[in-house]
Motif scaffolding. Structure first.
Motif, PDB file in Angstrom:
ATOM      1  N   HIS A   1      -3.084   4.991   4.562  1.00 13.92           N
ATOM      2  CA  HIS A   1      -3.354   5.289   3.456  1.00 13.92           C
ATOM      3  C   HIS A   1      -4.741   6.138   3.236  1.00 13.92           C
ATOM      4  O   HIS A   1      -4.987   7.053   2.846  1.00 13.92           O
ATOM      5  CB  HIS A   1      -3.068   4.303   2.334  1.00 13.92           C
TER       6      HIS A   1
ATOM      7  N   LEU B   1      -2.781   0.121   5.010  1.00 11.34           N
ATOM      8  CA  LEU B   1      -3.784   0.378   4.335  1.00 11.34           C
ATOM      9  C   LEU B   1      -4.735   1.613   5.264  1.00 11.34           C
ATOM     10  O   LEU B   1      -4.946   2.486   4.396  1.00 11.34           O
ATOM     11  CB  LEU B   1      -4.371  -0.791   4.145  1.00 11.34           C
TER      12      LEU B   1
ATOM     13  N   PRO C   1       0.759  -1.463   0.178  1.00 15.06           N
ATOM     14  CA  PRO C   1       0.036  -0.105  -0.019  1.00 15.06           C
ATOM     15  C   PRO C   1       0.685   1.366   0.142  1.00 15.06           C
ATOM     16  O   PRO C   1       0.442   2.269  -0.367  1.00 15.06           O
ATOM     17  CB  PRO C   1      -0.785  -0.101   1.333  1.00 15.06           C
TER      18      PRO C   1
END
Ligand code: SAH
Length: 349
Positions: A215, A212, A137
């Protein structure tokens, strides 16, 4: 003995017992002999099948969810459509067909795949030629993100610990008379657990969720994690190997069979939170698909075909949502970045 088994035996003879996460990582991801590195394992001729390979409706309903969340996000003019562990790329191809119903949404979407296997990257390229590939990611673009992961987290390595009469051991792979065996190695690790039994530690999986989640926090967006597993953390050995659509011993033929474990959604949720995202709901795959319109879409498609094709289509939909099978064993967790409410059907009273 497989080539990979000889390599693992040599490693253990030189370095001592091997933790299960290392064993699993080698079996699945060894650059030359890893299970996913060398083959396409899906479908009837393979070892197992997955929801998007069973029915196109699975990906289509996820496409409908993405379309509605794109509206919730304020219809951003560019967004990243991300899939983790996309297998053959079937799910994303089905998603894109639905998204194409809204020309603006299709124009705004950029597909990004997180995938390590060169063989599967090729299969994905055949179905979604315009995608961009990533190893993790961290390199995803800073764009609002809609993501999906189906049977991805179950493939990330775990460790197992076992408490026997008050003492904690790690379950490790050793060698006896030249063959792999599973044994207990005393450990000074601190793992909180009640009573005796096996407890699984999915630190790598949780770290992935955290990355993730980070993000999503930075870029905004939302996503869905589908996998088999349990809603609450509990003790028990859930490691399993699959070959030719049946269970096998995890120590058999390293690199020649899939190895996975059940996902502890409570732990995974904590991973997302650690990264700054928010798990906003967990439901069974059956509940998700049924509320998103599985029955209606099946009836619609069934009207366009006849005979065996029609029967197979209906049977495939039933299989995805069967209470005694995939419908309840599989769960779906929704995760959002900052500032957006739980998207339908999560959080619906
Ligand atoms: N989502 C697909 C495939 C599931 S199998 C489907 O539902 O059909 C697991 C997928 O995750 C494969 O594509 C595999 O190559 C990929 N994968 C496994 N470990 C990975 C890792 N550490 N990083 C990126 N991808 C990984």
């Amino acid at each position: 003995m497989t080539a990979l088994e000889s390599i693992i035996v040599a490693m253990i003879e030189s370095d001592g017992p091997m933790a299960l996460d290392r064993y699993m990582a080698l079996c699945l991801g060894h650059p030359q002999h890893g299970y996913y590195m060398t083959r396409d394992p899906f479908g009837q001729g393979g070892d197992f099948t997955t929801s998007p390979e069973i029915s196109q409706i699975f990906g289509e309903l996820i496409g409908v969810w993405f379309l509605s969340v794109w509206h919730v996000l304020g219809k951003p003019r560019h967004f990243a459509l991300v899939e983790l562990g996309p297998g053959r790329g079937t799910l994303m191809a089905d998603v894109l067909r639905v998204i194409a119903k809204d020309e603006k949404c299709l124009k705004a979407a950029r597909v990004h795949f997180v995938e390590t296997s060169p063989v599967l990257r090729e299969a994905q390229r055949a179905r979604v030629p315009d995608a961009t590939w990533h190893a993790g990611p961290a390199s995803l673009p800073a764009l609002p993100t809609l993501f999906v992961a189906n049977e991805f987290f179950d493939a990330l390595p775990i460790r197992q610990f076992e408490r026997v009469e008050g003492r904690l051991f790690e379950r490790c792979v050793g060698v006896e008379q030249g063959r792999l065996t599973l044994g207990l190695v005393p450990t000074a690790m601190h793992i909180s657990m009640n009573g005796n039994g096996v407890i699984e530690d999915s630190r790598l999986r949780d770290a992935f969720a955290s990355e993730l989640g980070n993000h999503l926090k930075m870029a905004g967006g939302a996503g869905l994690v589908f996998d088999y597993g349990h809603a609450r953390n509990s003790t028990g050995d859930t490691l399993q190997a699959l070959r030719n659509h049946g269970f096998a011993r995890i120590l058999n033929d390293p690199g020649e069979q899939d190895i996975t474990s059940h996902v502890d959604f409570e732990g995974l949720g904590r991973g997302f939170v650690a990264g700054g995202a928010k798990p906003v709901g967990l439901m069974t795959q059956a509940d998700f698909l049924n509320t998103m319109g599985l029955e209606q879409r099946t009836a619609m498609l069934a009207n366009t075909v006849q005979g065996a094709v029609k029967q197979n289509l209906v049977a495939a939909s039933e299989r995805l949502a069967l209470p005694g099978g995939m419908g309840h064993l599989f769960k779906v967790m929704a995760v959002t970045g900052a500032g957006i409410p739980a998207p339908y059907p999560f959080g619906a009273a």
